[in-house]
Design an enzyme around this catalytic site. Structure first.
Site, PDB file in Angstrom:
ATOM      1  N   CYS A 264       3.761   3.201   0.622  1.00 38.67           N
ATOM      2  CA  CYS A 264       4.251   2.355   1.708  1.00 38.67           C
ATOM      3  C   CYS A 264       5.477   1.556   1.274  1.00 38.67           C
ATOM      4  CB  CYS A 264       3.126   1.451   2.200  1.00 38.67           C
ATOM      5  SG  CYS A 264       3.496   0.589   3.738  1.00 38.67           S
TER       6      CYS A 264
ATOM      7  N   GLU B  11      -0.370   7.920   3.525  1.00 38.25           N
ATOM      8  CA  GLU B  11      -1.137   6.810   2.945  1.00 38.25           C
ATOM      9  C   GLU B  11      -2.550   6.767   3.523  1.00 38.25           C
ATOM     10  OE1 GLU B  11      -0.653   1.941   2.502  1.00 38.25           O
ATOM     11  OE2 GLU B  11       0.558   3.044   3.960  1.00 38.25           O
TER      12      GLU B  11
ATOM     13  N   LYS C  34      -1.934   1.467  -6.144  1.00 34.51           N
ATOM     14  CA  LYS C  34      -0.771   0.710  -5.670  1.00 34.51           C
ATOM     15  C   LYS C  34      -0.667  -0.637  -6.376  1.00 34.51           C
ATOM     16  CE  LYS C  34       1.492  -0.834  -1.406  1.00 34.51           C
ATOM     17  NZ  LYS C  34       1.354  -0.992   0.060  1.00 34.51           N
TER      18      LYS C  34
END
Length: 521
Positions: A396, A282, A343
């Site tokens: 994540c 990430e 995201k």
């Protein structure tokens, strides 16, 4: 003398038991005890805490305002469990202690307080079952699975450490997630944990038979699913997963950008054969990546013909202003970006600040990316780029959500993450278990790259094929395991809803039978 003291001691214990505050305190301890079932401990017998919860809920039968009492006991159980299961979240506030350290108690206590009411609602709903311990155990198990589904949805959802995770230290039992999902396994966890209480009471010992049958069925199904795992194809793409192990306080430091970039390139080049796919963690790229400069030349040389999947921060300028995204980029062997995902599910207070205008006035900003607040992406996507089988990127904690998939089949899930925030605590181990469970639920392998944390490859049965341990800089090479699909991937929570209906029909039949017997008498 001792004989005289015994009745007095018994009376004192009964008076204590009669106090709701004492029952709530015991429930909180029971909830904390159950967390021993989670990684890194994985102590399955700790499920016995549900027996304590059941006794405490049933102790409210003759109390004043029993529904309130059940809610408080259940909420106390939930608070104790989440406090002991999530205390490590506070470590993130110590990375920049001068800026965020004062908020540590708020985070450590506030999150469990927000999550506790879900178990309180389950305790109240359990009273809909017949008033015997065994049937209340069934009612509690169904109610817990129901609120676990809700916990993944309400207020954007936070299904971390779901109750079903508590039985997944067993590879055989974990395979049940391929049918009913992790929320369905919550029924198994609660029933198994309530079994000691049921066996203690003569009228409720019958519960042992159905629980035994459920466990046997799960074991047989799990063994079958593991035994029939599809083999990895001989021509499967070779994957290299890079874990740079950059300390969080150095990740965004301006003077560390070049060393961090060089670490990524060195680990990518490796000393073995060239891979087909390279996976970075990430926000791995320490700057805004734009082809055309020396960075493209350096990256192309390191990739040596491979395609890169990497986390990165991306900025867009629109008429409404600039927006920053936590993104996944795919970069071809020529160094050109050919795919992107922004995201969707952002971490509250980590990547976005609820009521930002108000809270930023008192100095509360997002923890991630040096205080930057990310904008959410629009939807989950399937990326299909040259040189890589179709896959779903998850960033994540998006990997903790069971129902976060995309239309169409994918060959694997690419999970990029950064657990450096949480150090050597249970957090990275718990996060890793969630990644394994997504592999089982979806029936596809999961490739996981962490800045540091634990990077790993899981096959479609959730078995770890390769790993870079916590706190280690390195890279792993592995072939991409085969996908197989799953019933849960096709039907979602339909199997779980069927379980709820079956349990509900049995409960209704039980009530009708009792009423008929009462009328006949």
């Amino acid at each position: 003398m001792s004989a005289d003291r015994a009745p007095e001691k018994t009376k004192r214990l009964k008076r204590l038991w009669a106090r709701r505050s004492v029952r709530c305190a015991l429930a909180a301890l029971a909830g904390a005890f159950v967390t021993l079932t989670l990684p890194p401990f994985d102590v399955l017998p700790a499920l016995a805490g549900y027996s304590a919860l059941l006794w405490l809920i049933m102790a409210e039968e003759g109390a004043r305002r029993p529904h309130l009492g059940r809610f408080l006991v259940g909420a106390a159980f939930g608070f104790g469990g989440h406090l002991m299961g999530l205390w490590w979240v506070g470590a993130a506030f110590l990375v920049e202690a001068d800026r965020y350290g004062a908020l540590l108690p708020v985070a450590v206590l506030g999150l469990p307080l927000l999550l506790a009411p879900f178990m309180g609602v389950a305790a109240v709903l359990s009273a809909l079952a017949s008033p015997t311990l065994a049937w209340r155990a069934v009612g509690l198990a169904v109610a817990v699975s129901f609120v676990e589904v809700a916990r993944g949805v309400v207020l954007t959802g936070f299904p971390w450490n779901g109750v079903g995770v508590q039985v997944t230290q067993s590879a055989l039992l974990a395979q049940g997630a391929a049918v009913v999902g992790v929320s369905g396994l919550a029924i198994v966890a609660v029933l198994l944990g309530a079994l000691p209480a049921a066996l203690f009471e003569r009228r409720s010992r019958w519960l042992g038979a159905p629980v035994g049958l459920i466990l046997a069925a799960l074991a047989v199904f799990g063994a079958f699913r593991l035994w029939t795992a599809p083999p990895t194809a001989e021509d499967a793409p070779r994957v290299r997963i890079v874990q740079p192990n950059i300390p969080q306080h150095l990740k965004w430091a301006p003077q560390e950008r070049l060393p961090n970039w060089q670490t990524l390139l060195t680990l990518t080049a490796g000393d073995g054969g060239a891979p087909d796919i390279v996976l970075w963690p990430e926000t791995a790229i320490p700057f805004l990546y734009r082809p055309g400069g020396m960075e493209q030349v350096m990256l192309t040389e390191a990739l040596a013909g491979a395609t890169l999947i990497t986390g990165a921060a991306e900025i867009e300028t629109t008429a409404a202003g600039r927006r920053t995204f936590n993104a996944v980029l795919t970069v071809g062997p020529d160094g050109v970006v050919n795919g992107r995902y922004n995201k969707v599910r952002l971490v509250p207070f980590g990547e976005t600040v609820p009521l930002a205008g108000l809270l930023e006035r008192v100095g509360l900003t997002a923890l991630a990316a040096g205080g930057a607040t990310f904008a959410p992406g629009e939807q989950a996507v399937r990326l299909d780029v040259p040189g890589v089988p179709p896959f779903q990127p998850l960033i994540c904690y998006e990997v903790i959500f069971s129902t976060f998939d995309v239309p169409g089949d994918v060959a694997f899930i690419a999970n990029v993450t950064n657990d450096a925030w949480f150090g050597d605590t249970p957090g990275p181990r718990q996060h890793l278990r969630h990644a394994a469970l997504r592999a089982i639920e979806r029936g596809v392998p999961v490739l996981r790259a962490a800045n540091t944390g634990i990077s790993a490859v899981f096959d479609a049965q959730g078995r770890q094929q390769a790993v870079v341990p916590l706190g280690v800089a390195g890279a792993l090479d592995a072939p991409l395991p085969a996908a197989r699909g799953s019933l849960y991937q096709r039907l979602g929570d339909a199997g779980l809803v069927a379980l709820w209906l079956i349990c509900g029909l049995f409960g209704v039949a039980r009530v009708v039978r009792r009423r008929r017997i009462h009328v006949l008498r």
